[in-house]
Scaffold this motif. Structure first.
Motif, PDB file in Angstrom:
ATOM      1  N   VAL A 183       1.746  -1.844  -5.470  1.00  0.00           N
ATOM      2  CA  VAL A 183       2.062  -0.423  -5.546  1.00  0.00           C
ATOM      3  C   VAL A 183       3.560  -0.233  -5.774  1.00  0.00           C
ATOM      4  O   VAL A 183       4.392  -0.702  -4.994  1.00  0.00           O
ATOM      5  CB  VAL A 183       1.632   0.318  -4.261  1.00  0.00           C
ATOM      6  N   GLY A 184       3.890   0.467  -6.847  1.00  0.00           N
ATOM      7  CA  GLY A 184       5.279   0.787  -7.133  1.00  0.00           C
ATOM      8  C   GLY A 184       5.603   2.191  -6.663  1.00  0.00           C
ATOM      9  O   GLY A 184       4.881   3.140  -6.959  1.00  0.00           O
TER      10      GLY A 184
ATOM     11  N   LYS B   3       0.842  -1.199   0.000  1.00  0.00           N
ATOM     12  CA  LYS B   3       0.000   0.000   0.000  1.00  0.00           C
ATOM     13  C   LYS B   3       0.873   1.243   0.000  1.00  0.00           C
ATOM     14  O   LYS B   3       2.054   1.199   0.353  1.00  0.00           O
ATOM     15  CB  LYS B   3      -0.941   0.000   1.201  1.00  0.00           C
ATOM     16  N   ARG B   4       0.276   2.379  -0.383  1.00  0.00           N
ATOM     17  CA  ARG B   4       1.037   3.612  -0.563  1.00  0.00           C
ATOM     18  C   ARG B   4       1.791   4.059   0.686  1.00  0.00           C
ATOM     19  O   ARG B   4       2.893   4.595   0.600  1.00  0.00           O
ATOM     20  CB  ARG B   4       0.097   4.736  -1.005  1.00  0.00           C
ATOM     21  N   SER B   5       1.182   3.853   1.835  1.00  0.00           N
ATOM     22  CA  SER B   5       1.797   4.322   3.073  1.00  0.00           C
ATOM     23  C   SER B   5       3.131   3.642   3.370  1.00  0.00           C
ATOM     24  O   SER B   5       3.898   4.116   4.206  1.00  0.00           O
ATOM     25  CB  SER B   5       0.834   4.111   4.245  1.00  0.00           C
ATOM     26  N   GLN B   6       3.432   2.543   2.691  1.00  0.00           N
ATOM     27  CA  GLN B   6       4.686   1.824   2.897  1.00  0.00           C
ATOM     28  C   GLN B   6       5.805   2.321   1.989  1.00  0.00           C
ATOM     29  O   GLN B   6       6.941   1.867   2.105  1.00  0.00           O
ATOM     30  CB  GLN B   6       4.462   0.323   2.678  1.00  0.00           C
TER      31      GLN B   6
ATOM     32  N   SER C  45      10.531   9.761  -0.058  1.00  0.00           N
ATOM     33  CA  SER C  45      11.023  10.391  -1.286  1.00  0.00           C
ATOM     34  C   SER C  45      10.181  10.050  -2.512  1.00  0.00           C
ATOM     35  O   SER C  45      10.454  10.537  -3.615  1.00  0.00           O
ATOM     36  CB  SER C  45      12.475   9.965  -1.539  1.00  0.00           C
ATOM     37  N   THR C  46       9.157   9.224  -2.342  1.00  0.00           N
ATOM     38  CA  THR C  46       8.318   8.799  -3.461  1.00  0.00           C
ATOM     39  C   THR C  46       7.588   9.995  -4.071  1.00  0.00           C
ATOM     40  O   THR C  46       6.959  10.790  -3.369  1.00  0.00           O
ATOM     41  CB  THR C  46       7.289   7.755  -3.003  1.00  0.00           C
ATOM     42  N   ALA C  47       7.687  10.129  -5.387  1.00  0.00           N
ATOM     43  CA  ALA C  47       7.021  11.224  -6.102  1.00  0.00           C
ATOM     44  C   ALA C  47       5.855  10.743  -6.950  1.00  0.00           C
ATOM     45  O   ALA C  47       5.030  11.540  -7.381  1.00  0.00           O
ATOM     46  CB  ALA C  47       8.025  11.950  -6.994  1.00  0.00           C
TER      47      ALA C  47
END
Length: 202
Positions: free
Chosen positions: A196-197, A176-179, A183-185
């Motif tokens: 989720v990449g 999931k996104r919270s993981q 620095s993820t854009a």
């Protein structure tokens, strides 16, 4: 069916899309080629695991893996459709879609069910490798560029030699996104167990 001779199936080669949801960007590639119809004769299942196909501009057929026409090997084989079945391994180079065929062998019992074969080239290039810019799936190590509006992305080679220059690189796959790292854009839908990449600018 006589012995282990199976009936050839008409195929359409297509690269599996990475998936699409309106809530997050997705990446995908497409290609296709028809496959000639012929008896396989190399196993009880047409293009079964570890069997090989020829590779050409107009057709694919099942051939002996030690033959001079062999160009790609089956790394996974599933019945049904790509949409409903398991995803191909991450480094798959391309996917062959096998259309269902009615019995047509000498004994009238050689039906070939609908399915798909995940293929890996026997020799380079391997578009399914991380960063190579191709293959049916987007995986960690791949680069993508925006196709407009920031909602859709497509894969491109990380070396910058493709027509489209890379804008983001997938550095991690998570549930999931919270993981994702701080620095993820960009979030890219990958599919599979960690869909989720987490991508950052390049």
């Amino acid at each position: 069916m006589r012995g282990r001779h199976a009936v050839g199936a008409a195929l359409l080669a297509a690269v599996l899309l990475a998936g699409c949801q309106s809530e997050e960007p997705v990446a995908g590639n497409t290609s296709s080629a028809p496959v000639e119809r012929r008896p396989s004769g190399y196993g009880s299942v047409f293009l079964a695991m570890d069997e090989c196909s020829s590779f050409g501009t107009t057709s694919f057929t099942e051939v002996p893996c030690d033959g001079e026409r062999a160009a790609a090997r089956v790394v996974a084989r599933h019945d049904g459709t790509v949409r409903d079945g398991p995803p191909c391994p991450g480094t798959t180079d391309f996917v062959l879609h096998i259309s269902e065929q009615s019995p047509s062998d000498e004994d009238g019992d050689g039906a070939v069910p609908q399915g798909y074969a995940c293929m890996r080239n026997l020799e380079p290039p391997h578009p399914g490798d991380p960063g190579a810019g191709g293959g049916p799936r987007t995986i960690v190590g791949d680069c993508v560029y925006s196709t407009g509006g920031g909602r859709q992305v497509r894969e491109t080679s990380c070396d910058g030699k493709s027509e489209k220059k890379p804008q983001y690189k997938v550095v991690k796959a998570v549930g999931k996104r919270s993981q994702c790292p701080v620095s993820t854009a960009l979030y890219v839908q990958l599919g599979g167990e960690r869909p989720v990449g987490c991508a950052r600018p390049v």
